[in-house]
Design an enzyme around this catalytic site. Structure first.
Site, PDB file in Angstrom:
ATOM      1  N   ASN A 130      -2.553  13.277  -2.908  1.00 55.02           N
ATOM      2  CA  ASN A 130      -3.541  13.797  -3.852  1.00 55.02           C
ATOM      3  C   ASN A 130      -4.022  15.183  -3.432  1.00 55.02           C
ATOM      4  O   ASN A 130      -4.206  16.077  -4.271  1.00 55.02           O
ATOM      5  CB  ASN A 130      -4.730  12.849  -3.956  1.00 55.02           C
ATOM      6  CG  ASN A 130      -4.412  11.591  -4.746  1.00 55.02           C
ATOM      7  OD1 ASN A 130      -3.536  11.604  -5.613  1.00 55.02           O
ATOM      8  ND2 ASN A 130      -5.108  10.507  -4.449  1.00 55.02           N
ATOM      9  N   ASP A 164       0.846  -1.186   0.000  1.00 52.48           N
ATOM     10  CA  ASP A 164       0.000   0.000   0.000  1.00 52.48           C
ATOM     11  C   ASP A 164       0.890   1.248   0.000  1.00 52.48           C
ATOM     12  O   ASP A 164       1.888   1.319   0.737  1.00 52.48           O
ATOM     13  CB  ASP A 164      -0.901   0.007   1.236  1.00 52.48           C
ATOM     14  CG  ASP A 164      -1.914   1.142   1.202  1.00 52.48           C
ATOM     15  OD1 ASP A 164      -2.997   0.935   0.637  1.00 52.48           O
ATOM     16  OD2 ASP A 164      -1.612   2.228   1.752  1.00 52.48           O
ATOM     17  N   GLU A 179      -4.803   2.287  -4.104  1.00 55.15           N
ATOM     18  CA  GLU A 179      -3.348   2.382  -3.997  1.00 55.15           C
ATOM     19  C   GLU A 179      -2.709   1.078  -3.550  1.00 55.15           C
ATOM     20  O   GLU A 179      -1.549   1.060  -3.116  1.00 55.15           O
ATOM     21  CB  GLU A 179      -2.959   3.509  -3.018  1.00 55.15           C
ATOM     22  CG  GLU A 179      -3.415   3.298  -1.593  1.00 55.15           C
ATOM     23  CD  GLU A 179      -4.749   3.954  -1.295  1.00 55.15           C
ATOM     24  OE1 GLU A 179      -4.932   4.423  -0.165  1.00 55.15           O
ATOM     25  OE2 GLU A 179      -5.622   3.996  -2.186  1.00 55.15           O
ATOM     26  N   HIS A 187      -4.990  15.139  -8.247  1.00 53.82           N
ATOM     27  CA  HIS A 187      -5.220  13.733  -8.604  1.00 53.82           C
ATOM     28  C   HIS A 187      -4.414  13.290  -9.831  1.00 53.82           C
ATOM     29  O   HIS A 187      -4.057  12.114  -9.939  1.00 53.82           O
ATOM     30  CB  HIS A 187      -6.718  13.484  -8.825  1.00 53.82           C
ATOM     31  CG  HIS A 187      -7.499  13.462  -7.552  1.00 53.82           C
ATOM     32  ND1 HIS A 187      -7.561  12.356  -6.749  1.00 53.82           N
ATOM     33  CD2 HIS A 187      -8.217  14.427  -6.926  1.00 53.82           C
ATOM     34  CE1 HIS A 187      -8.295  12.615  -5.682  1.00 53.82           C
ATOM     35  NE2 HIS A 187      -8.718  13.874  -5.759  1.00 53.82           N
ATOM     36  N   ASP A 205      -2.109  10.053  -9.850  1.00 50.44           N
ATOM     37  CA  ASP A 205      -2.069   8.980 -10.846  1.00 50.44           C
ATOM     38  C   ASP A 205      -0.631   8.704 -11.283  1.00 50.44           C
ATOM     39  O   ASP A 205      -0.230   7.548 -11.440  1.00 50.44           O
ATOM     40  CB  ASP A 205      -2.919   9.345 -12.060  1.00 50.44           C
ATOM     41  CG  ASP A 205      -4.412   9.230 -11.792  1.00 50.44           C
ATOM     42  OD1 ASP A 205      -4.778   8.649 -10.745  1.00 50.44           O
ATOM     43  OD2 ASP A 205      -5.198   9.730 -12.614  1.00 50.44           O
TER      44      ASP A 205
END
Length: 353
Positions: free
Chosen positions: A229, A221, A265, A234, A238
């Site tokens: 973010n 994770d 994630e 965002h 990504d």
């Protein structure tokens, strides 16, 4: 008795008068047809000797040929050679190998040899070079032209152009492969997706059961991705996911090890034939690789993007695949609780290696 009326009499007379005209018309059509056939025949006869193969070949659009047992072409049909941009004179007297694709030489040569050893008919597929440099695919049926009971002195072949079918088949195979790849790949990271991961887990589990081997799983994770973010947006989030995904995939050393995006994630790594100690070493190398990437993250104390990893190992006779994932996931949460940027290993199942 009913006598014919005047109208009936006139009608019958008219028919009687028309009948000779109809017969004459039919005769004229017949004469014209015979003359046409005779003229076509004479065109083929030439000096008076009919070349039967030319007469037949003129009605056949396949590539028909006659070759001696050494491969020299004695006859090639005009219509067939036109499909290659050639004239029969371009081929007659030459060896058939000259226009054949090098990858097809061996099996076509073997087909000719089988004919000389007594096989009545042989089929083969090969590529022949067109004058424009492209390759045409032909499905060919070969037969012998010798006398029964004797060694054949010639090979007769009829080749059908199957290029369109081959191209269509290759296109379908390519399209299906692309569709299968898309269906099994995460669109953002390029890693195998959840669907593909499930297939890998089932296959790996079955193999481990057959071979009585250990199997390990890592659940990874990205730490504090929400904060990343919020700070960078965002789109940047990504890009962070893509970077970590590539780092994880690149850190795996064996072709049998599979990394996949599980969702959000989280990533999962399946390690066949891997003990608990081996899985721990892989997990630490993944964590170190992400840290070495030094992707800036001003919202955390480390100042860079890090990951937490949960590790679990078992053998298929001890638990099922779902239980293994649950234990690895629980180990991940312990890593989160203990400060992140660390590896935690699930307690072993009694009897596991």
């Amino acid at each position: 008795m009913v006598l014919p009326t005047v109208g009936d009499t006139v009608s019958m007379c008219s028919c009687a008068l028309l009948l000779p005209a109809v017969l004459l018309a039919l005769l004229a059509v017949l004469i014209t047809t015979v003359a046409s056939v005779r003229q076509e025949h004479e065109n083929h006869v030439g000096t008076g000797r009919v070349r039967d193969q030319d007469l037949v070949a003129s009605y056949v659009h396949e590539l028909a040929f006659v070759a001696d047992v050494d491969g020299w072409l004695r006859y090639v049909s005009p219509a067939g050679t036109a499909s290659l941009g050639l004239h029969p004179d371009d081929l007659v007297g030459y060896g058939w190998r000259q226009r054949l694709h090098s990858d097809d030489l061996d099996h076509v040569t073997a087909a000719f040899e089988r004919m000389t050893l007594g096989d009545p008919t042989v089929e083969c597929t090969a590529r022949v070079r067109h004058t424009d440099g492209t390759w045409r695919w032909y499905a060919t049926r070969l037969g012998t032209g010798g006398i029964a009971g004797r060694t054949p002195d010639r090979i007769i072949g009829v080749a059908h152009d199957i290029t369109a079918s081959i191209v269509r088949q290759h296109w379908l195979e390519h399209t299906n492969a692309e569709l299968e790849h898309v269906a099994a790949t995460d669109a953002l990271t390029g890693l195998p997706n959840r669907r593909r991961l499930d297939e890998v887990r089932r296959a790996t589990w079955a193999q481990a059961r057959r071979n009585s081997e250990p199997i390990s799983m890592l659940v990874i994770d990205i730490d504090n991705l929400k904060a990343y973010n919020d700070r960078y947006g965002h789109d940047a989030g990504d890009r962070c996911l893509v970077t970590v995904a590539r780092t994880v995939a690149a850190a795996l050393r064996r072709a049998t090890d599979v990394a996949a995006r599980y969702g959000g994630e989280e990533f999962v790594v399946v390690l066949p034939s891997t003990t608990s100690d081996g899985a721990r070493r892989v997990a630490e190398s993944l964590r170190d690789a992400v840290r070495a990437g030094a992707l800036p993250h001003a919202g955390v104390s480390a100042g860079i993007v890090t990951v937490s990893v949960g590790v679990a190992t078992t053998t298929p006779d001890r638990e099922d695949d779902g239980s293994l994932f649950t234990r690895a996931d629980a180990a991940l949460y312990r890593a989160k609780e203990r400060g992140r940027d660390r590896v935690e290993t699930a307690p072993p199942i009694p009897g596991s290696r």
